[in-house]
Design a protein around this motif. Structure first.
Motif, PDB file in Angstrom:
ATOM      1  N   MET A   1      33.605  38.178  51.940  1.00 13.73           N
ATOM      2  CA  MET A   1      34.895  37.648  51.484  1.00 13.73           C
ATOM      3  C   MET A   1      34.863  37.346  49.987  1.00 13.73           C
ATOM      4  O   MET A   1      35.794  37.648  49.256  1.00 13.73           O
ATOM      5  N   PHE A   2      33.762  36.712  49.566  1.00 12.58           N
ATOM      6  CA  PHE A   2      33.654  36.349  48.158  1.00 12.58           C
ATOM      7  C   PHE A   2      33.676  37.585  47.260  1.00 12.58           C
ATOM      8  O   PHE A   2      34.356  37.637  46.248  1.00 12.58           O
ATOM      9  N   ARG A   3      32.910  38.602  47.676  1.00  7.74           N
ATOM     10  CA  ARG A   3      32.850  39.813  46.863  1.00  7.74           C
ATOM     11  C   ARG A   3      34.198  40.515  46.814  1.00  7.74           C
ATOM     12  O   ARG A   3      34.614  41.005  45.770  1.00  7.74           O
ATOM     13  N   SER A   4      34.888  40.567  47.934  1.00  6.63           N
ATOM     14  CA  SER A   4      36.195  41.223  47.975  1.00  6.63           C
ATOM     15  C   SER A   4      37.207  40.499  47.087  1.00  6.63           C
ATOM     16  O   SER A   4      37.939  41.122  46.317  1.00  6.63           O
ATOM     17  N   LEU A   5      37.254  39.150  47.199  1.00  4.09           N
ATOM     18  CA  LEU A   5      38.173  38.375  46.382  1.00  4.09           C
ATOM     19  C   LEU A   5      37.821  38.485  44.898  1.00  4.09           C
ATOM     20  O   LEU A   5      38.703  38.595  44.040  1.00  4.09           O
ATOM     21  N   HIS A   6      36.530  38.458  44.599  1.00  8.44           N
ATOM     22  CA  HIS A   6      36.090  38.579  43.212  1.00  8.44           C
ATOM     23  C   HIS A   6      36.529  39.910  42.612  1.00  8.44           C
ATOM     24  O   HIS A   6      37.019  39.976  41.474  1.00  8.44           O
ATOM     25  N   MET A   7      36.375  41.012  43.353  1.00 13.00           N
ATOM     26  CA  MET A   7      36.757  42.326  42.857  1.00 13.00           C
ATOM     27  C   MET A   7      38.262  42.424  42.630  1.00 13.00           C
ATOM     28  O   MET A   7      38.717  42.995  41.652  1.00 13.00           O
ATOM     29  N   LEU A   9      40.402  39.894  42.000  1.00 15.09           N
ATOM     30  CA  LEU A   9      40.768  39.083  40.841  1.00 15.09           C
ATOM     31  C   LEU A   9      40.338  39.752  39.537  1.00 15.09           C
ATOM     32  O   LEU A   9      41.070  39.740  38.545  1.00 15.09           O
ATOM     33  N   MET A  10      39.149  40.333  39.532  1.00 11.93           N
ATOM     34  CA  MET A  10      38.680  41.012  38.330  1.00 11.93           C
ATOM     35  C   MET A  10      39.571  42.202  37.998  1.00 11.93           C
ATOM     36  O   MET A  10      39.893  42.445  36.830  1.00 11.93           O
ATOM     37  N   LEU A  11      39.989  42.941  39.015  1.00 15.49           N
ATOM     38  CA  LEU A  11      40.871  44.081  38.798  1.00 15.49           C
ATOM     39  C   LEU A  11      42.220  43.639  38.244  1.00 15.49           C
ATOM     40  O   LEU A  11      42.753  44.237  37.306  1.00 15.49           O
ATOM     41  N   ILE A  12      42.770  42.561  38.820  1.00 19.38           N
ATOM     42  CA  ILE A  12      44.069  42.055  38.361  1.00 19.38           C
ATOM     43  C   ILE A  12      43.991  41.595  36.903  1.00 19.38           C
ATOM     44  O   ILE A  12      44.841  41.942  36.075  1.00 19.38           O
ATOM     45  N   MET A  13      42.980  40.835  36.559  1.00 19.01           N
ATOM     46  CA  MET A  13      42.851  40.313  35.196  1.00 19.01           C
ATOM     47  C   MET A  13      42.524  41.424  34.205  1.00 19.01           C
ATOM     48  O   MET A  13      42.977  41.404  33.061  1.00 19.01           O
ATOM     49  N   THR A  14      41.752  42.416  34.644  1.00 23.19           N
ATOM     50  CA  THR A  14      41.460  43.554  33.774  1.00 23.19           C
ATOM     51  C   THR A  14      42.723  44.344  33.454  1.00 23.19           C
ATOM     52  O   THR A  14      42.977  44.696  32.301  1.00 23.19           O
ATOM     53  N   LEU A  15      43.509  44.613  34.473  1.00 20.39           N
ATOM     54  CA  LEU A  15      44.772  45.318  34.256  1.00 20.39           C
ATOM     55  C   LEU A  15      45.718  44.503  33.376  1.00 20.39           C
ATOM     56  O   LEU A  15      46.448  45.057  32.538  1.00 20.39           O
ATOM     57  N   LEU A  16      45.704  43.188  33.554  1.00 20.45           N
ATOM     58  CA  LEU A  16      46.546  42.321  32.737  1.00 20.45           C
ATOM     59  C   LEU A  16      46.136  42.378  31.267  1.00 20.45           C
ATOM     60  O   LEU A  16      46.987  42.509  30.373  1.00 20.45           O
ATOM     61  N   ILE A  17      44.825  42.305  31.015  1.00 19.98           N
ATOM     62  CA  ILE A  17      44.324  42.363  29.639  1.00 19.98           C
ATOM     63  C   ILE A  17      44.642  43.708  29.004  1.00 19.98           C
ATOM     64  O   ILE A  17      45.109  43.790  27.857  1.00 19.98           O
ATOM     65  N   ILE A  18      44.404  44.805  29.726  1.00 15.06           N
ATOM     66  CA  ILE A  18      44.667  46.147  29.187  1.00 15.06           C
ATOM     67  C   ILE A  18      46.152  46.323  28.890  1.00 15.06           C
ATOM     68  O   ILE A  18      46.530  46.852  27.838  1.00 15.06           O
ATOM     69  N   SER A  19      47.009  45.899  29.822  1.00 11.76           N
ATOM     70  CA  SER A  19      48.456  46.022  29.612  1.00 11.76           C
ATOM     71  C   SER A  19      48.906  45.208  28.400  1.00 11.76           C
ATOM     72  O   SER A  19      49.696  45.681  27.572  1.00 11.76           O
ATOM     73  N   GLY A 187      38.160  40.703  25.559  1.00  9.30           N
ATOM     74  CA  GLY A 187      39.024  40.199  26.625  1.00  9.30           C
ATOM     75  C   GLY A 187      38.556  40.626  28.006  1.00  9.30           C
ATOM     76  O   GLY A 187      38.668  39.857  28.970  1.00  9.30           O
ATOM     77  N   LEU A 188      38.013  41.849  28.114  1.00  7.29           N
ATOM     78  CA  LEU A 188      37.507  42.307  29.405  1.00  7.29           C
ATOM     79  C   LEU A 188      36.289  41.492  29.841  1.00  7.29           C
ATOM     80  O   LEU A 188      36.137  41.173  31.034  1.00  7.29           O
ATOM     81  N   ILE A 189      35.435  41.167  28.886  1.00  9.00           N
ATOM     82  CA  ILE A 189      34.271  40.343  29.216  1.00  9.00           C
ATOM     83  C   ILE A 189      34.710  38.970  29.719  1.00  9.00           C
ATOM     84  O   ILE A 189      34.204  38.456  30.721  1.00  9.00           O
ATOM     85  N   ILE A 190      35.688  38.387  29.014  1.00  6.23           N
ATOM     86  CA  ILE A 190      36.201  37.079  29.427  1.00  6.23           C
ATOM     87  C   ILE A 190      36.859  37.169  30.796  1.00  6.23           C
ATOM     88  O   ILE A 190      36.711  36.270  31.644  1.00  6.23           O
ATOM     89  N   SER A 191      37.610  38.252  31.034  1.00  6.10           N
ATOM     90  CA  SER A 191      38.297  38.397  32.324  1.00  6.10           C
ATOM     91  C   SER A 191      37.310  38.499  33.476  1.00  6.10           C
ATOM     92  O   SER A 191      37.560  37.971  34.566  1.00  6.10           O
ATOM     93  N   VAL A 192      36.169  39.184  33.256  1.00 10.85           N
ATOM     94  CA  VAL A 192      35.156  39.278  34.300  1.00 10.85           C
ATOM     95  C   VAL A 192      34.586  37.895  34.616  1.00 10.85           C
ATOM     96  O   VAL A 192      34.428  37.513  35.790  1.00 10.85           O
ATOM     97  N   LEU A 193      34.265  37.133  33.562  1.00 12.60           N
ATOM     98  CA  LEU A 193      33.712  35.794  33.772  1.00 12.60           C
ATOM     99  C   LEU A 193      34.729  34.877  34.442  1.00 12.60           C
ATOM    100  O   LEU A 193      34.388  34.125  35.376  1.00 12.60           O
ATOM    101  N   LEU A 194      35.972  34.926  33.975  1.00 13.32           N
ATOM    102  CA  LEU A 194      36.996  34.061  34.566  1.00 13.32           C
ATOM    103  C   LEU A 194      37.271  34.437  36.020  1.00 13.32           C
ATOM    104  O   LEU A 194      37.501  33.557  36.867  1.00 13.32           O
ATOM    105  N   SER A 195      37.285  35.734  36.295  1.00 11.22           N
ATOM    106  CA  SER A 195      37.531  36.150  37.678  1.00 11.22           C
ATOM    107  C   SER A 195      36.413  35.676  38.598  1.00 11.22           C
ATOM    108  O   SER A 195      36.661  35.287  39.753  1.00 11.22           O
ATOM    109  N   PHE A 196      35.182  35.687  38.095  1.00 13.19           N
ATOM    110  CA  PHE A 196      34.064  35.197  38.893  1.00 13.19           C
ATOM    111  C   PHE A 196      34.208  33.698  39.175  1.00 13.19           C
ATOM    112  O   PHE A 196      34.069  33.243  40.311  1.00 13.19           O
TER     113      PHE A 196
END
Length: 229
Positions: A1-7, A9-19, A187-196
């Motif tokens: 569950m943790f890994r799925s939720l983490h992935m 959130l990371m995908l959402i924040m990554t797409l947000l940063i890129i957009s 921003g991608l590095i920050i998004s990975v850390l924040l998503s975790f």
């Protein structure tokens, strides 16, 4: 569950940063190009609209033998044109056939100028001035800004042609792109850390609740969960 939720959130924040960086980058680059274009035509309008400057261009010097060189000297001394001989140059042309007579570029006397400038062609056709920067339907517009002005100096007709190849704005946009890419990576590095951290914060109470539910299912009627959020 943790890994799925983490992935997720990371995908959402990554797409947000890129957009976000894509939109901001496109806005900045377009704004720089528009500002530089507007500034160029404003400078040209103010320079050639100066009555004193225009009088100097049209009034021959007593005993003058080379009017084109005199016009070039006047253009050299006018700082409002922004001539830097790198991206912005001027040319003094023959008013009848458009051949090069003098200027800031290293061209041989008598060499014909390129005929892909709408402004230059209009003045050669008889117009007094042309500074049209609108995009034509066909062919594609040239990758430069230019202004052509006819000057009647004594008995001769000359054309003052100023061209800016946009090297300055291209260099500035290159710097902007570099900064945007660097900001995107950061921003991608920050998004990975924040998503975790965010996924960990969200999943921990759920895990504790799940453990408590399993203990209840196992017969423990008063498990201590310890989480209220």
């Amino acid at each position: 569950m943790f890994r799925s939720l983490h992935m997720k959130l990371m995908l959402i924040m990554t797409l947000l940063i890129i957009s976000l960086m894509t939109v901001v980058g496109a806005f900045l680059i377009n704004s720089v190009a528009n500002y530089y274009t507007q500034d160029f035509y404003t400078q040209m309008s103010e320079a050639f609209g100066d009555p004193d400057f225009w009088k100097d261009l049209e009034t021959p010097i007593e005993g003058e033998e080379d009017a084109a060189s005199s016009i070039a000297h006047i253009l050299d001394t006018n700082s409002t044109l922004g001539i830097d001989n790198r991206s912005r140059k001027y040319y003094v042309l023959d008013g009848t056939d458009g051949h090069w007579l003098a200027g800031s570029d290293d061209k041989e006397s008598g060499q014909a100028m390129p005929n892909d400038s709408r402004n230059l062609m209009r003045v050669l056709a008889g117009e007094d001035a042309s500074d049209d920067n609108r995009v034509a339907d066909a062919p594609p517009p040239p990758a430069y800004m230019d202004v052509a002005v006819a000057v009647q100096r004594g008995e001769g007709r000359y054309i003052v042609y100023v061209q800016d190849n946009g090297a300055n704005v291209s260099a500035l946009n290159s710097e902007l792109i570099t900064l945007i890419v660097e900001a995107l990576i950061f921003g991608l590095i920050i998004s990975v850390l924040l998503s975790f951290l965010l996924s960990k914060t969200l999943i921990t109470p759920i895990e504790r609740l799940t453990e408590g539910a399993e203990r209840v299912a196992g017969g423990a009627l008063s498990p201590q969960i310890g989480y209220r959020s």
